[in-house]
Design an enzyme around this catalytic site. Sequence first.
Site, PDB file in Angstrom:
ATOM      1  CE  LYS A 112      -4.335  -1.732   1.835  1.00 23.33           C
ATOM      2  NZ  LYS A 112      -5.367  -1.597   2.856  1.00 23.33           N
ATOM      3  CE  LYS A 194      -6.196  -8.081   0.180  1.00 24.31           C
ATOM      4  NZ  LYS A 194      -7.572  -7.576   0.136  1.00 24.31           N
ATOM      5  CE  LYS A 197     -13.086  -3.185   2.309  1.00 27.69           C
ATOM      6  NZ  LYS A 197     -12.285  -2.280   3.120  1.00 27.69           N
TER       7      LYS A 197
HETATM    8  P1  ATP Z   1      -8.366  -2.665   1.328  1.00 23.65           P
HETATM    9  O1  ATP Z   1      -7.854  -2.853  -0.067  1.00 23.65           O
HETATM   10  O2  ATP Z   1      -8.994  -1.311   1.579  1.00 23.65           O
HETATM   11  O3  ATP Z   1      -7.379  -3.082   2.387  1.00 23.65           O
HETATM   12  P2  ATP Z   1      -9.678  -5.211   1.603  1.00 23.65           P
HETATM   13  O4  ATP Z   1     -10.415  -5.740   0.437  1.00 23.65           O
HETATM   14  O5  ATP Z   1      -8.330  -5.789   1.895  1.00 23.65           O
HETATM   15  O6  ATP Z   1      -9.613  -3.635   1.434  1.00 23.65           O
HETATM   16  P3  ATP Z   1     -10.307  -5.070   4.443  1.00 23.65           P
HETATM   17  O7  ATP Z   1     -11.357  -4.176   4.994  1.00 23.65           O
HETATM   18  O8  ATP Z   1      -8.879  -4.657   4.589  1.00 23.65           O
HETATM   19  O9  ATP Z   1     -10.621  -5.320   2.876  1.00 23.65           O
HETATM   20  O10 ATP Z   1     -10.467  -6.531   5.051  1.00 23.65           O
HETATM   21  C1  ATP Z   1     -11.674  -7.028   5.605  1.00 23.65           C
HETATM   22  C2  ATP Z   1     -11.590  -8.530   5.759  1.00 23.65           C
HETATM   23  O11 ATP Z   1     -11.682  -9.156   4.464  1.00 23.65           O
HETATM   24  C3  ATP Z   1     -10.267  -9.028   6.356  1.00 23.65           C
HETATM   25  O12 ATP Z   1     -10.569 -10.113   7.226  1.00 23.65           O
HETATM   26  C4  ATP Z   1      -9.497  -9.534   5.170  1.00 23.65           C
HETATM   27  O13 ATP Z   1      -8.567 -10.550   5.521  1.00 23.65           O
HETATM   28  C5  ATP Z   1     -10.614 -10.080   4.289  1.00 23.65           C
HETATM   29  N1  ATP Z   1     -10.250 -10.069   2.866  1.00 23.65           N
HETATM   30  C6  ATP Z   1      -9.840  -8.971   2.164  1.00 23.65           C
HETATM   31  N2  ATP Z   1      -9.622  -9.296   0.877  1.00 23.65           N
HETATM   32  C7  ATP Z   1      -9.887 -10.624   0.754  1.00 23.65           C
HETATM   33  C8  ATP Z   1      -9.848 -11.545  -0.353  1.00 23.65           C
HETATM   34  N3  ATP Z   1      -9.477 -11.147  -1.557  1.00 23.65           N
HETATM   35  N4  ATP Z   1     -10.215 -12.838  -0.123  1.00 23.65           N
HETATM   36  C9  ATP Z   1     -10.582 -13.246   1.115  1.00 23.65           C
HETATM   37  N5  ATP Z   1     -10.630 -12.430   2.201  1.00 23.65           N
HETATM   38  C10 ATP Z   1     -10.298 -11.126   2.030  1.00 23.65           C
HETATM   39 MG    MG Z   2      -7.100  -4.951   3.454  1.00 16.48          MG
END
Ligand code: ATP
Ligand code: MG
Length: 325
Positions: A112, A194, A197
């Site tokens: 990030k 992965k 968001k």
């Molecule tokens: P950002 O990119 O803003 O970090 P994010 O998609 O990683 O967003 P988070 O809010 O950081 O989302 O994570 C929320 C939960 O979702 C955490 O438990 C994280 O491990 C899980 N998670 C995030 N992305 C994935 C994915 N691609 N597959 C499975 N679990 C995920």
């Molecule tokens: Mg995240």
Amino acid sequence: MKKRIFSGAQPTGELHIGNYLGALRNWVALQDEYDSFYCIVNLHAITLPQDPAVLRQKTLDLARIYLAAGVDPEKATVFIQSDVPEHAELTWILSCIARMGELERMTQFKDKGKGNSERAGVGLFTYPVLMAADILLYQTDLVPIGQDQKQHLELTRDLAERFNRDFGQTFVVPDGYIPPVGAKIMSLADPSKKMSKSDENPAGSIFLLDDPDTITKKLKRAVTDSGTDIKFDESRPAITNLLTIFQLLTGKTPAECESHFEGKGYGHFKTELAEVTVEFLRPFQERIRQFDDATLRSILDKGAERARAVAADTLKDVYSKVGIV
Ligand code: ATP
Ligand code: MG
């Protein structure tokens, strides 16, 4: 006494099917058996720039998503991180025992922060310490997370053990719960990354609020690997990812998924996956509209009150152990 769970998500961007399959789904499955704390981590969100009005709105929207996904506020404590100031306070104490070197090894900071420490925020660097505070405040036994958070959870355990060793038994050392399938749903546009968001390319993610047309288009355009068989195969990450989503949404075993698509091509597979996804998300999207702002506010206020009672006890003990008043 029930064992305790803590987990959370950031009110940034749009929640995607990876968040649901990797995290939310398990929160719902575990809420009967555990005393569960599910937090909207808005202090984490500002580790990257956010528009204040959007952040405020997304914070409530995320609460709505937790509830629509099946988190039951009668069973679980649902709350906003900033409503419990102990999170920020414990972060400071833990920052004083965390080491620069261990934080520099965190891959999320490298991703990030784009490897640019001249520009990356200090908050982004210390993000894992805030996450450790979130978890340790509640004397958490189990933390359901996706694969991406495994390294942060290890750090949380290290900090808890270090504090306990230096100041006497204070924190429960938590275990991570990473689901056997779905812990890392990959981007539809690039199966080496992965689904996230914060990904700038919306084509990589199926958002929980995408309409049927958008879902179908995104899945039709999802990248595929060479080869034509619809089979799980580690050397073909794109089809393996799509099949994993199909498996989790339908509850079929991997073998059942493969035999279901035997002799069928990608076109057929993607159309059926789109139908399954649309049908899966439809009731969820209907439920989302049921929660008005006043109902949400009252759930979140009650949640914060419950959370504060536990967090304040832990923080009091921590302050007394380190000699702060
Ligand atoms: P950002 O990119 O803003 O970090 P994010 O998609 O990683 O967003 P988070 O809010 O950081 O989302 O994570 C929320 C939960 O979702 C955490 O438990 C994280 O491990 C899980 N998670 C995030 N992305 C994935 C994915 N691609 N597959 C499975 N679990 C995920
Ligand atoms: Mg995240």
